[in-house]
Every structure is written in C-alpha cells, then in structure tokens.
Design a protein around this motif. Structure first.
Motif, mmCIF file in Angstrom:
data_model
loop_
_atom_site.group_PDB
_atom_site.id
_atom_site.type_symbol
_atom_site.label_atom_id
_atom_site.label_comp_id
_atom_site.label_asym_id
_atom_site.label_seq_id
_atom_site.Cartn_x
_atom_site.Cartn_y
_atom_site.Cartn_z
ATOM 1 N N SER A 150 -0.056 15.598 14.562
ATOM 2 C CA SER A 150 0.982 15.973 15.685
ATOM 3 C C SER A 150 2.399 15.340 15.018
ATOM 4 N N GLY A 151 2.570 14.610 14.017
ATOM 5 C CA GLY A 151 3.803 14.100 13.774
ATOM 6 C C GLY A 151 4.220 12.686 14.514
ATOM 7 N N LYS A 152 3.323 12.165 15.228
ATOM 8 C CA LYS A 152 3.753 11.013 15.791
ATOM 9 C C LYS A 152 3.677 9.675 14.930
ATOM 10 N N THR A 153 2.765 9.908 13.794
ATOM 11 C CA THR A 153 3.034 8.908 12.788
ATOM 12 C C THR A 153 3.578 9.727 11.447
ATOM 13 N N GLN A 154 4.491 9.149 10.969
ATOM 14 C CA GLN A 154 5.406 9.918 9.859
ATOM 15 C C GLN A 154 4.585 9.512 8.623
ATOM 16 N N SER A 155 3.745 8.556 8.568
ATOM 17 C CA SER A 155 3.179 8.452 7.226
ATOM 18 C C SER A 155 2.125 7.556 7.521
ATOM 19 N N ILE A 156 1.023 7.622 6.666
ATOM 20 C CA ILE A 156 -0.343 6.878 6.479
ATOM 21 C C ILE A 156 -0.713 6.626 5.214
ATOM 22 N N SER A 157 -1.431 5.307 5.085
ATOM 23 C CA SER A 157 -1.702 4.644 3.764
ATOM 24 C C SER A 157 -2.201 5.925 2.820
ATOM 25 N N SER A 158 -2.205 5.569 1.964
ATOM 26 C CA SER A 158 -2.876 6.272 0.785
ATOM 27 C C SER A 158 -4.606 6.294 0.797
ATOM 28 N N SER A 159 -4.918 4.817 1.042
ATOM 29 C CA SER A 159 -6.162 4.811 1.524
ATOM 30 C C SER A 159 -6.878 5.574 2.714
ATOM 31 N N GLU A 160 -5.931 5.793 3.475
ATOM 32 C CA GLU A 160 -6.242 6.533 5.027
ATOM 33 C C GLU A 160 -6.461 7.815 4.454
ATOM 34 N N PHE A 161 -5.437 8.477 3.691
ATOM 35 C CA PHE A 161 -5.217 9.758 3.265
ATOM 36 C C PHE A 161 -6.632 10.041 2.379
ATOM 37 N N GLU A 162 -6.985 9.149 1.492
ATOM 38 C CA GLU A 162 -8.157 9.374 0.710
ATOM 39 C C GLU A 162 -9.355 9.488 1.555
ATOM 40 N N LYS A 163 -9.627 8.902 2.675
ATOM 41 C CA LYS A 163 -10.723 8.963 3.476
ATOM 42 C C LYS A 163 -10.751 10.372 4.217
ATOM 43 N N LEU A 164 -9.638 10.785 4.427
ATOM 44 C CA LEU A 164 -9.474 12.048 5.110
ATOM 45 C C LEU A 164 -9.898 13.163 4.021
ATOM 46 N N MET A 168 0.776 -1.165 0.031
ATOM 47 C CA MET A 168 0.186 -0.005 -0.082
ATOM 48 C C MET A 168 0.882 1.123 -0.134
ATOM 49 N N GLY A 169 0.648 2.178 -0.689
ATOM 50 C CA GLY A 169 1.367 3.532 -0.957
ATOM 51 C C GLY A 169 1.310 4.343 0.517
ATOM 52 N N LYS A 170 2.425 5.020 0.521
ATOM 53 C CA LYS A 170 2.303 6.130 1.715
ATOM 54 C C LYS A 170 2.488 7.473 1.271
ATOM 55 N N ILE A 171 1.994 8.404 2.022
ATOM 56 C CA ILE A 171 1.711 9.817 1.653
ATOM 57 C C ILE A 171 2.836 10.656 2.568
ATOM 58 N N ASP A 172 3.176 11.566 1.732
ATOM 59 C CA ASP A 172 4.437 12.472 2.389
ATOM 60 C C ASP A 172 3.730 13.429 3.635
ATOM 61 N N VAL A 173 3.930 13.078 4.605
ATOM 62 C CA VAL A 173 3.114 13.904 5.743
ATOM 63 C C VAL A 173 3.710 15.160 5.984
ATOM 64 N N LEU A 174 5.076 15.506 5.536
ATOM 65 C CA LEU A 174 5.498 16.835 5.688
ATOM 66 C C LEU A 174 4.701 17.837 5.326
ATOM 67 N N VAL A 175 4.159 17.496 3.983
ATOM 68 C CA VAL A 175 3.221 18.403 3.365
ATOM 69 C C VAL A 175 1.954 18.307 3.656
ATOM 70 N N GLN A 176 1.255 16.923 3.598
ATOM 71 C CA GLN A 176 0.126 16.690 3.534
ATOM 72 C C GLN A 176 -0.489 17.068 5.172
ATOM 73 N N ARG A 177 0.227 16.774 6.393
ATOM 74 C CA ARG A 177 -0.128 17.018 7.538
ATOM 75 C C ARG A 177 -0.834 18.546 7.487
ATOM 76 N N GLU A 178 -0.011 19.513 6.940
ATOM 77 C CA GLU A 178 -0.362 20.836 7.098
ATOM 78 C C GLU A 178 -1.694 20.958 6.494
ATOM 79 N N HIS A 179 -1.942 20.630 5.382
ATOM 80 C CA HIS A 179 -3.082 20.480 4.494
ATOM 81 C C HIS A 179 -4.394 19.969 5.254
ATOM 82 N N LEU A 180 -4.322 18.976 5.948
ATOM 83 C CA LEU A 180 -5.226 18.355 6.764
ATOM 84 C C LEU A 180 -5.732 19.466 7.893
ATOM 85 N N ARG A 181 -4.777 19.895 8.678
ATOM 86 C CA ARG A 181 -4.908 20.705 9.510
ATOM 87 C C ARG A 181 -5.709 22.009 9.214
#
Length: 87
Positions: free
Chosen positions: A43-57, A1-14
């Motif tokens: 919070s950065g405690k999870t460094q990456s999430i799956s692409s399916s989790e990101f799509e749900k968000l 399963m693919g991972k999303i770069d959280v350094l960029v995406q975390r800020e978008h979610l917030r």
C-alpha cells in the motif's frame, strides 16, 4: 541492514502474488513474515523494508512457483512463473 527501493519492488511483489493466485496471508505464511508487513509494503504505508524481509518475500514467491529476476546493469526487474526443464 540494507533497504530495498519499494517504488519498483512493491509492484513486483503485487504482480508475483497475482501470478501465483496468492492472498497476502498466503504469501505471508510461505515467506514467514506478517501479513501486515505485506499490506503496508504494497500500500505504500511502509516506504522501505529490509533486504532480509524482501528476500523472505522472494523466497515465499519462489515456493509458489514465481521467480523474481533483477538485472541492475540493465535496470530491469521482472516476475514470472518458474518453468521446469525436462531433459
């Protein structure tokens, strides 16, 4: 399963949550994920999430009227309130 770069995406979610006025629990309910996933991700405690989790968000934000746009060719991503076109 693919991972999303959280350094960029975390800020978008917030930012998307802020635009929609959603608490983490509100987005979790709309996205059908756990609030703890959102908390760990933001919070950065999870460094990456799956692409399916990101799509749900992203879908959860969409349900709240917020769109996430990515243009990998330009290296640009943004969140904004969805507008309705009336013809």
């Amino acid at each position: 399963m693919g991972k999303i770069d959280v350094l960029v995406q975390r800020e978008h979610l917030r930012a998307g949550r802020a635009i929609a006025g959603l608490l983490q629990a509100d987005l979790a309910a709309k996205a059908e994920v756990s609030q703890s996933l959102i908390s760990r991700f933001e919070s950065g405690k999870t460094q990456s999430i799956s692409s399916s989790e990101f799509e749900k968000l992203v879908l959860g934000l969409s349900k709240a009227g917020v769109e996430v746009f990515n243009d990998p060719q330009k290296g640009v991503a943004e969140v904004r309130i969805r507008t309705l076109n009336h013809f």
